[in-house]
Design a protein around this motif. Structure first.
Motif, PDB file in Angstrom:
ATOM      1  N   GLU A  85       0.815  -1.207   0.000  1.00 44.38           N
ATOM      2  CA  GLU A  85       0.000   0.000   0.000  1.00 44.38           C
ATOM      3  C   GLU A  85       0.854   1.264   0.000  1.00 44.38           C
ATOM      4  N   VAL A  86       1.892   1.284   0.794  1.00 48.99           N
ATOM      5  CA  VAL A  86       2.755   2.470   0.821  1.00 48.99           C
ATOM      6  C   VAL A  86       3.428   2.661  -0.535  1.00 48.99           C
ATOM      7  N   GLU A  87       3.859   1.568  -1.150  1.00 49.50           N
ATOM      8  CA  GLU A  87       4.480   1.661  -2.472  1.00 49.50           C
ATOM      9  C   GLU A  87       3.487   2.211  -3.496  1.00 49.50           C
ATOM     10  N   ARG A  88       2.218   1.780  -3.397  1.00 49.89           N
ATOM     11  CA  ARG A  88       1.194   2.281  -4.317  1.00 49.89           C
ATOM     12  C   ARG A  88       0.980   3.780  -4.111  1.00 49.89           C
ATOM     13  N   VAL A  89       0.987   4.233  -2.882  1.00 48.81           N
ATOM     14  CA  VAL A  89       0.812   5.661  -2.620  1.00 48.81           C
ATOM     15  C   VAL A  89       1.954   6.458  -3.227  1.00 48.81           C
ATOM     16  N   ALA A  90       3.176   6.007  -3.036  1.00 45.42           N
ATOM     17  CA  ALA A  90       4.322   6.708  -3.613  1.00 45.42           C
ATOM     18  C   ALA A  90       4.189   6.815  -5.124  1.00 45.42           C
ATOM     19  N   GLU A  91       3.733   5.741  -5.758  1.00 43.05           N
ATOM     20  CA  GLU A  91       3.565   5.765  -7.207  1.00 43.05           C
ATOM     21  C   GLU A  91       2.437   6.710  -7.620  1.00 43.05           C
ATOM     22  N   GLN A  92       1.348   6.735  -6.851  1.00 42.66           N
ATOM     23  CA  GLN A  92       0.256   7.661  -7.162  1.00 42.66           C
ATOM     24  C   GLN A  92       0.722   9.105  -7.082  1.00 42.66           C
ATOM     25  N   VAL A  93       1.479   9.430  -6.052  1.00 42.87           N
ATOM     26  CA  VAL A  93       1.979  10.798  -5.905  1.00 42.87           C
ATOM     27  C   VAL A  93       2.910  11.135  -7.055  1.00 42.87           C
ATOM     28  N   ARG A  94       3.739  10.198  -7.442  1.00 37.76           N
ATOM     29  CA  ARG A  94       4.662  10.424  -8.553  1.00 37.76           C
ATOM     30  C   ARG A  94       3.891  10.670  -9.846  1.00 37.76           C
ATOM     31  N   ARG A  95       2.846   9.882 -10.082  1.00 37.10           N
ATOM     32  CA  ARG A  95       2.048  10.049 -11.298  1.00 37.10           C
ATOM     33  C   ARG A  95       1.269  11.356 -11.293  1.00 37.10           C
ATOM     34  N   SER A  96       0.964  11.882 -10.101  1.00 35.19           N
ATOM     35  CA  SER A  96       0.201  13.122 -10.028  1.00 35.19           C
ATOM     36  C   SER A  96       1.047  14.346 -10.341  1.00 35.19           C
ATOM     37  N   GLY A  97       2.340  14.150 -10.527  1.00 32.61           N
ATOM     38  CA  GLY A  97       3.184  15.266 -10.938  1.00 32.61           C
ATOM     39  C   GLY A  97       4.278  15.652  -9.978  1.00 32.61           C
ATOM     40  N   ASN A  98       4.499  14.874  -8.918  1.00 27.68           N
ATOM     41  CA  ASN A  98       5.592  15.155  -7.992  1.00 27.68           C
ATOM     42  C   ASN A  98       6.625  14.038  -8.070  1.00 27.68           C
ATOM     43  N   PRO A  99       7.671  14.229  -8.862  1.00 26.00           N
ATOM     44  CA  PRO A  99       8.677  13.175  -8.983  1.00 26.00           C
ATOM     45  C   PRO A  99       9.602  13.078  -7.770  1.00 26.00           C
ATOM     46  N   ARG A 100       9.563  14.092  -6.887  1.00 28.72           N
ATOM     47  CA  ARG A 100      10.486  14.116  -5.740  1.00 28.72           C
ATOM     48  C   ARG A 100       9.883  13.358  -4.558  1.00 28.72           C
ATOM     49  N   ILE A 101       9.646  12.076  -4.791  1.00 30.77           N
ATOM     50  CA  ILE A 101       9.128  11.215  -3.741  1.00 30.77           C
ATOM     51  C   ILE A 101       9.781   9.851  -3.878  1.00 30.77           C
ATOM     52  N   GLY A 102      10.125   9.250  -2.738  1.00 30.29           N
ATOM     53  CA  GLY A 102      10.770   7.949  -2.740  1.00 30.29           C
ATOM     54  C   GLY A 102      10.052   6.977  -1.825  1.00 30.29           C
ATOM     55  N   PHE A 103      10.394   5.704  -1.955  1.00 31.86           N
ATOM     56  CA  PHE A 103       9.801   4.635  -1.162  1.00 31.86           C
ATOM     57  C   PHE A 103      10.927   3.777  -0.601  1.00 31.86           C
ATOM     58  N   VAL A 104      10.935   3.610   0.728  1.00 31.87           N
ATOM     59  CA  VAL A 104      11.979   2.827   1.396  1.00 31.87           C
ATOM     60  C   VAL A 104      11.327   1.801   2.318  1.00 31.87           C
ATOM     61  N   PRO A 105      11.228   0.542   1.891  1.00 36.60           N
ATOM     62  CA  PRO A 105      10.784  -0.513   2.810  1.00 36.60           C
ATOM     63  C   PRO A 105      11.972  -1.037   3.596  1.00 36.60           C
ATOM     64  N   VAL A 106      11.749  -1.372   4.846  1.00 33.36           N
ATOM     65  CA  VAL A 106      12.829  -1.899   5.687  1.00 33.36           C
ATOM     66  C   VAL A 106      12.369  -3.225   6.280  1.00 33.36           C
ATOM     67  N   ALA A 107      13.013  -4.300   5.887  1.00 31.23           N
ATOM     68  CA  ALA A 107      12.684  -5.645   6.353  1.00 31.23           C
ATOM     69  C   ALA A 107      13.809  -6.176   7.235  1.00 31.23           C
ATOM     70  N   GLY A 108      13.565  -7.323   7.847  1.00 31.65           N
ATOM     71  CA  GLY A 108      14.599  -7.993   8.620  1.00 31.65           C
ATOM     72  C   GLY A 108      14.864  -7.400   9.982  1.00 31.65           C
ATOM     73  N   LEU A 109      13.891  -6.674  10.551  1.00 32.59           N
ATOM     74  CA  LEU A 109      14.067  -6.075  11.874  1.00 32.59           C
ATOM     75  C   LEU A 109      13.745  -7.092  12.973  1.00 32.59           C
ATOM     76  N   SER A 110      14.372  -6.930  14.121  1.00 30.47           N
ATOM     77  CA  SER A 110      14.131  -7.848  15.236  1.00 30.47           C
ATOM     78  C   SER A 110      12.789  -7.592  15.901  1.00 30.47           C
ATOM     79  N   MET A 111      12.317  -6.353  15.859  1.00 27.40           N
ATOM     80  CA  MET A 111      11.072  -5.942  16.514  1.00 27.40           C
ATOM     81  C   MET A 111      11.054  -6.421  17.974  1.00 27.40           C
ATOM     82  N   SER A 112      12.136  -6.197  18.684  1.00 26.02           N
ATOM     83  CA  SER A 112      12.274  -6.689  20.051  1.00 26.02           C
ATOM     84  C   SER A 112      11.959  -5.628  21.092  1.00 26.02           C
ATOM     85  N   GLY A 113      11.477  -4.475  20.678  1.00 23.61           N
ATOM     86  CA  GLY A 113      11.017  -3.471  21.630  1.00 23.61           C
ATOM     87  C   GLY A 113       9.648  -3.835  22.174  1.00 23.61           C
ATOM     88  N   CYS A 114       9.095  -2.959  22.987  1.00 23.10           N
ATOM     89  CA  CYS A 114       7.784  -3.223  23.591  1.00 23.10           C
ATOM     90  C   CYS A 114       6.743  -3.532  22.524  1.00 23.10           C
TER      91      CYS A 114
END
Length: 368
Positions: free
Chosen positions: A307-336
């Motif tokens: 979904e986040v990737e789709r939003v970034a692409e929608q914004v890019r298609r609407s005329g704002n090329p200055r947008i990026g998408f950074v997914p981050v995988a492989g986290l421990s998620m060991s906080g609360c």
């Protein structure tokens, strides 16, 4: 905003041989005078000179020459980090309102004192009353940072329970182990020598809060200085060159409940995409020179990642090329409650830095 001032009893938790000592002063010494400072974060000035703040990550700085410096704390539960010249910070946890003295730091030359908020303050605003010096101290020039970065998001931006040694936490544990000063925003900003804001609220989403919780979503709360929406945020002078947004985990992390506005996940996804794209477009109109990066802590195949990737692409298609998408995988998620740990925050920050370093002209209008 970066506010200029003319001039925070709980235990002061000293850890080992820290370079500075922070103590509450029972009686105010004679002859104290206000010390000019800068405050980064959204604040509302009060008639008595106190500043009210509620968004996470607020920090105040003052520069001086001398052997001691003072600052005032107002009402409200808060956990602060107090540091001189970038030395290890002293935690000041739930301090009583009053005057505090900072001393026993390295002598000689000019010093920079930072008082930063580590905790989250959803329950109410807290106060900060500025800095003071005595007759033997003198003001020094404040650092002038040309770079500004804004972080917008949920608990992953707040640093919710990021210092916890276990995932099982009470609400008190969450509050005590949340440290925005060690989170993604602070890490990325430090890398670039930038000032930053962390405009984030744990549990909030784009159109749906965690488990359907009824409260303002992040885009609804965003325009205001405090969560009671009593006053719009005064962001004059705040011109970030990077806006990093992480929203969506709360929208999609739980099943829809009966009575929610969306009968199906498809309807929820459509509302999320449209609202998030409008929010990003509004930020672009307000800060047309800013590069916007949408990031999310999620692995391959996760609904929210797509979904986040789709939003970034929608914004890019609407005329704002200055947008990026950074997914981050492989986290421990060991906080609360399965939230990112400080090590995970470092991994997220590194991913954002790597992405930003590949973009041309991100800092073009900012002096290096």
């Amino acid at each position: 905003m970066r506010t200029l001032l003319t001039g925070l009893s709980a235990a002061v938790l000293l850890q080992g041989a820290l370079a500075q000592d922070v103590s509450r002063v029972a009686a105010e010494p004679a002859g104290l005078k206000p010390l000019a400072s800068s405050v980064n974060g959204r604040v509302v000035a009060q008639p008595d000179g106190m500043l009210l703040r509620q968004w996470p990550g607020t920090y105040a700085e003052a520069a001086f020459q001398g052997d001691e410096v003072y600052f005032r704390v107002g009402a409200g539960d808060v956990s602060l980090r107090v540091s001189v010249d970038g030395e290890a910070a002293v935690p000041l946890v739930k301090p009583a309102a009053g005057l505090y003295r900072v001393a026993n730091f390295k002598r000689g030359g000019a010093h920079l004192l930072r008082v930063a908020v580590a905790s989250e303050s959803q329950g109410g605003a807290t106060g900060f009353g500025g800095f003071l010096i005595g007759a033997t101290a003198q003001p020094a020039p404040l650092p002038r940072r040309s770079r500004q970065i804004e972080f917008i998001g949920d608990s992953h931006t707040v640093g919710y329970g990021n210092t916890s040694a276990t995932r099982q936490c009470s609400q008190a544990d969450v509050w005590a182990t949340t440290d925005t000063t060690r989170g993604v925003a602070a890490l990325v900003a430090a890398h670039y020598g930038a000032d930053y804001q962390a405009n984030a609220i744990s549990g909030r989403g784009v159109v749906r809060n965690f488990d359907g919780y009824k409260a303002d979503t992040l885009p609804e709360a965003y325009p205001f200085a405090l969560f009671d929406k009593s006053r719009k945020a005064d962001d004059a002078g705040w011109q970030p060159r990077v806006i990093a947004i992480a929203l969506g985990t709360n929208d999609f992390s739980t099943p829809l409940r009966t009575g929610e506005p969306w009968a199906t996940r498809e309807q929820l996804r459509a509302a999320y995409e449209a609202t998030y794209a409008r929010f990003a477009d509004a930020l672009h109109r307000r800060h047309p020179a800013a590069y916007i990066v949408l990031w999310i802590a999620a692995g391959d195949g996760a609904e929210v990642r797509s979904e986040v990737e789709r939003v970034a692409e929608q914004v890019r298609r609407s005329g704002n090329p200055r947008i990026g998408f950074v997914p981050v995988a492989g986290l421990s998620m060991s906080g609360c409650d399965w939230h990112p740990s400080v090590a995970d925050d470092r991994q997220i920050a590194d991913a954002l830095i790597q992405h930003l370093d590949k973009q041309r002209d991100v800092w073009a209008a900012a002096a290096r």
